[in-house]
Design an enzyme around this catalytic site. Structure first.
Site, PDB file in Angstrom:
ATOM      1  N   SER A  71       0.855  -1.185   0.000  1.00  0.00           N
ATOM      2  CA  SER A  71       0.000   0.000   0.000  1.00  0.00           C
ATOM      3  C   SER A  71       0.886   1.227   0.000  1.00  0.00           C
ATOM      4  CB  SER A  71      -0.891   0.011   1.238  1.00  0.00           C
ATOM      5  OG  SER A  71      -0.136   0.394   2.390  1.00  0.00           O
ATOM      6  N   ASP A  72       0.309   2.369  -0.237  1.00  0.00           N
ATOM      7  CA  ASP A  72       1.038   3.605   0.025  1.00  0.00           C
ATOM      8  C   ASP A  72       0.835   3.962   1.497  1.00  0.00           C
ATOM      9  OD1 ASP A  72       2.520   5.952  -0.286  1.00  0.00           O
ATOM     10  OD2 ASP A  72       1.617   6.404  -2.218  1.00  0.00           O
TER      11      ASP A  72
END
Length: 732
Positions: free
Chosen positions: A276-277
């Protein structure tokens, strides 16, 4: 000769560190099969909590708990740059039951200790070989400090300079961006760090250029514009990917199974893991598709996210979701398998801990700085040069350098992030004194209190220095909070009081050379009309100011080319070059044409444009055969002549247009380029091979289609290339 010298320089850099270099990448054949067996064996030994731990990514700073490392509850860390601290977390791994090594990540985007131009500035060089070397040295230094994973390259396509992160990409063109994406991926991984291609997908197309905003991308455009750079990076061997923050067509990218699983893994066969970011899993609540973090964790994992970056969501909730039966153990195992696979392919189980004592000697080596100097030189774009103001003429005996940006902050020295020593970064005035004759006086006035250019320090002193000089070099641009993530702008003029200073400098009557260091194309309409010369850089890094001095003094002939069109006004945006034709094309600027009432349609400086101290002519464009089958290739050639009196480099660009097809095709589309060196008066034949299968587009269902028909070919030094030929695409 020039190019041979550069090649020799780069080769020497490789040779000197050959023994220390640890290139990484996907293993094949028996090695890959053996790794799969090791992953299976390790998975069979892991508890539920240890499996979840492999998907947990935490970072240095307040809240970091090294006990989670010792207990096997963490799979990766980020933002550790000091070798001694990295050594501590590596030693903590050895206290775990299974001793699974950590992936150590960092935003090593355009440098670690040696800094190279911003990625947009590297793209401005139009030199994939140099771009690869910049990534190599970035990876090499990061790896020497103990980092083994970089959150780069960013390959998001964006055609809106209001978005602050255009500086991390390669500009507006998909062909150039794809080549740059592959080059940077190869470079990082040869340097010893796994690449993480980001942000998958559509992050650069946020509405109104506003960071994190929603994106609406038709499937045809998604496949033709936004996905190819990602595919190029994966084909170059990228081992990981990062999901985007944005919602794509109504579905947040962090929970977009259609992109993360069906396309990325199903159609493309990607074997690595997806992170994920920063905190983007918990942000699924704010997107409105999860009522709490537990649901967000479940949706992200089942969509195809393998690692939770700085969200603490998998760590807190995933085990519970598995126990409750809402997340199948098989889905968790597959995510863990992908993380372990990358760790084995990276060689982390065999790699020794970072050598703290050896790391400093591997930072900012002369080889790295030589590459930094060369790519900074080749990324300098000469946008305007009225009456040959540049290079600085022998008649000029005094130069006033104006602007705080000309001198690095922190007392003229820069400290590398790992605390591995202080290296002098040359101020522009000092660099000019080195390059200009001894009888030329170079003075300096900062004008502003800081590089940001928001507050005057002594405007009058700057104007007095300008008035007393033969030539004024004003270094202005964007710095501080005006560029990067979260730095979207609606006004693309010079920030703060810089425009006020520029107008006052021009009013002195002295010729003004505007040197820009920005993170994006600005609106330069006033400067284009009033200053003598404009030099554009995208923050050239450790050697950036020295490279500017090389160009201003004429020691280097500028060869940078525009990677992203410069608008005349914000109201034109987007103003990319490869637009589709309309039913009301601009002809005589009458009312009912596709025009603005108050502005020209064209960019101020179009894609591919850049001046030189030489002039290059194009002649005899030709194709080998007038009819080319869709499954064959066209052989295209053009003669390029350096018509000037100085040796120089030219970026020979090939554009195509298919005027009649089943779907509208762009008016121009880049399909090839080559950067060549020509001595004054020299002519060279440049040849391109254009595959017929590369001339198709995707339809509304995402299917690739090729159309027979006439193809126009344009060759020249920008997207406005005039030399042309044509051939006909035919069915096999």
């Amino acid at each position: 000769m020039f190019l041979r010298l550069v090649a020799a320089l780069l080769f020497c850099g490789f040779a000197s560190l050959a023994n220390a270099q640890q290139a990484v990448g996907w293993k094949t054949g028996r090695e890959a099969a053996a790794i799969e067996r090791k992953v299976d064996a390790l998975l069979g030994k892991m508890t539920l909590e240890e499996k979840v731990g492999q998907l947990h990514l935490s970072g240095r700073g307040e809240g970091f708990d090294i006990e989670q490392v010792r207990n096997g509850r963490m799979g990766a860390v980020m933002n550790f740059v000091v070798p001694a601290e990295i050594r501590q977390v590596q030693e903590a791994v050895r206290q775990t039951r299974l001793k699974i090594p950590l992936i150590i990540g960092l935003d090593a985007v355009h440098g670690f200790s040696t800094y190279f131009p911003l990625p947009l500035g590297q793209a401005a060089s139009w030199n994939p070989q140099l771009i690869e070397q910049a990534a190599y040295w970035t990876g090499r230094e990061a790896s020497a400090a103990g980092v083994n994973w970089t959150f780069a390259p960013m390959v998001d396509m964006s055609r809106d300079p209001r978005w602050g992160r255009v500086l991390e990409g390669a500009g507006e063109d998909v062909h150039l961006a794809s080549i740059v994406a592959a080059a940077r991926t190869r470079g990082y991984q040869r340097g010893g760090v796994a690449a993480s291609v980001k942000h998958f997908v559509g992050y650069g197309a946020g509405e109104a250029g506003r960071d994190y905003n929603s994106t609406w991308i038709p499937l045809s455009q998604l496949h033709d514009l936004h996905l190819p750079p990602f595919k190029a990076a994966f084909e170059a061997g990228a081992m990981t990917a990062m999901a985007a923050f944005n919602a794509l067509n109504g579905m947040p990218a962090t929970a977009h199974r259609g992109m993360l699983t069906d396309l990325l893994r199903g159609q493309w066969g990607f074997r690595g893991f997806v992170t994920s970011d920063f905190g983007s899993i918990t942000e699924l609540r704010l997107h409105g598709i999860a009522k709490d973090d537990a649901e967000a964790a479940r949706k992200a994992l089942l969509a195809g996210i393998d690692m939770d970056m700085m969200g603490d969501v998998f760590h807190k909730h995933l085990a519970g979701e598995v126990k409750a039966g809402r997340v199948p153990m098989k889905a968790l195992d597959e995510a863990v398998r992908r993380v372990l696979r990358v760790k084995f392919h990276l060689g982390l189980f065999e790699r020794p801990d970072v050598d703290v004592a050896a790391a400093p000697a591997l930072m900012q080596t002369q080889e790295a700085r030589d590459v930094a100097r060369q790519i900074a030189r080749e990324g300098v774009i000469l946008l305007k040069n009225e009456r040959e103001t540049l290079p600085i003429a022998s008649a000029v005996k005094s130069v006033a350098v104006i602007g705080a940006m000309a001198v690095p902050e922190d007392e003229r020295v820069w400290t590398d992030p790992a605390g591995l020593g202080r290296r002098v970064v040359q101020p522009l005035p000092d660099a000019l004194r080195e390059q200009l004759p001894a009888d030329v006086a170079v003075t300096y006035e900062p004008a502003f209190t800081k590089n940001c250019g928001t507050v005057f320090k002594d405007k009058d002193a700057a104007l007095r220095a300008a008035a007393a000089a033969d030539l004024v070099v004003a270094m202005l641009g964007e710095d501080c909070e005006f560029m990067g993530e979260g730095a979207s702008r609606t006004d693309l003029g010079l920030p703060g009081v810089q425009q006020e200073l520029l107008e006052a400098l021009v009013a002195t009557g002295k010729p003004v050379v505007l040197v820009l260091a920005t993170g994006r194309p600005l609106v330069l309409s006033w400067a284009d009309k009033h200053v003598a010369a404009i030099v554009q850089t995208f923050h050239g890094g450790t050697e950036g100011r020295a490279a500017i001095a090389d160009v201003l003094a004429g020691k280097v002939n500028p060869s940078g080319r525009v990677p992203m069109s410069f608008p005349r006004s914000v109201g034109q945006i987007p103003v990319y070059y490869d637009q589709l034709p309309t039913g009301r094309p601009q002809k005589i600027r009458q009312r009912y044409e596709s025009i603005y009432m108050d502005e020209a349609n064209e960019a101020l400086y179009p894609f591919g444009f850049g001046l030189s101290y030489s002039r290059f002519g194009y002649a005899n464009p030709r194709v080998e055969r007038e009819r080319v089958a869709l499954n064959a290739a066209a052989e295209i050639a053009v003669d390029v002549t350096n018509q000037g009196t100085r040796d120089g480099q030219e970026v020979v660009q090939l554009y195509v247009r298919q005027p009649v097809a089943s779907r509208s095709r762009p008016l121009r589309q880049l399909k090839g380029f080559e950067k060549i060196f020509l001595k004054a008066g020299e002519t060279r034949t440049v040849r391109f091979r254009l595959e017929g299968r590369a001339l198709g587009v995707h339809d509304d269902a995402g299917r690739y289609q090729l159309d027979p028909g006439m193809v126009e070919v344009y060759l020249g030094g920008s997207s406005q290339a005039q030399a042309n030929t044509r051939f006909e695409l035919t069915k096999p």
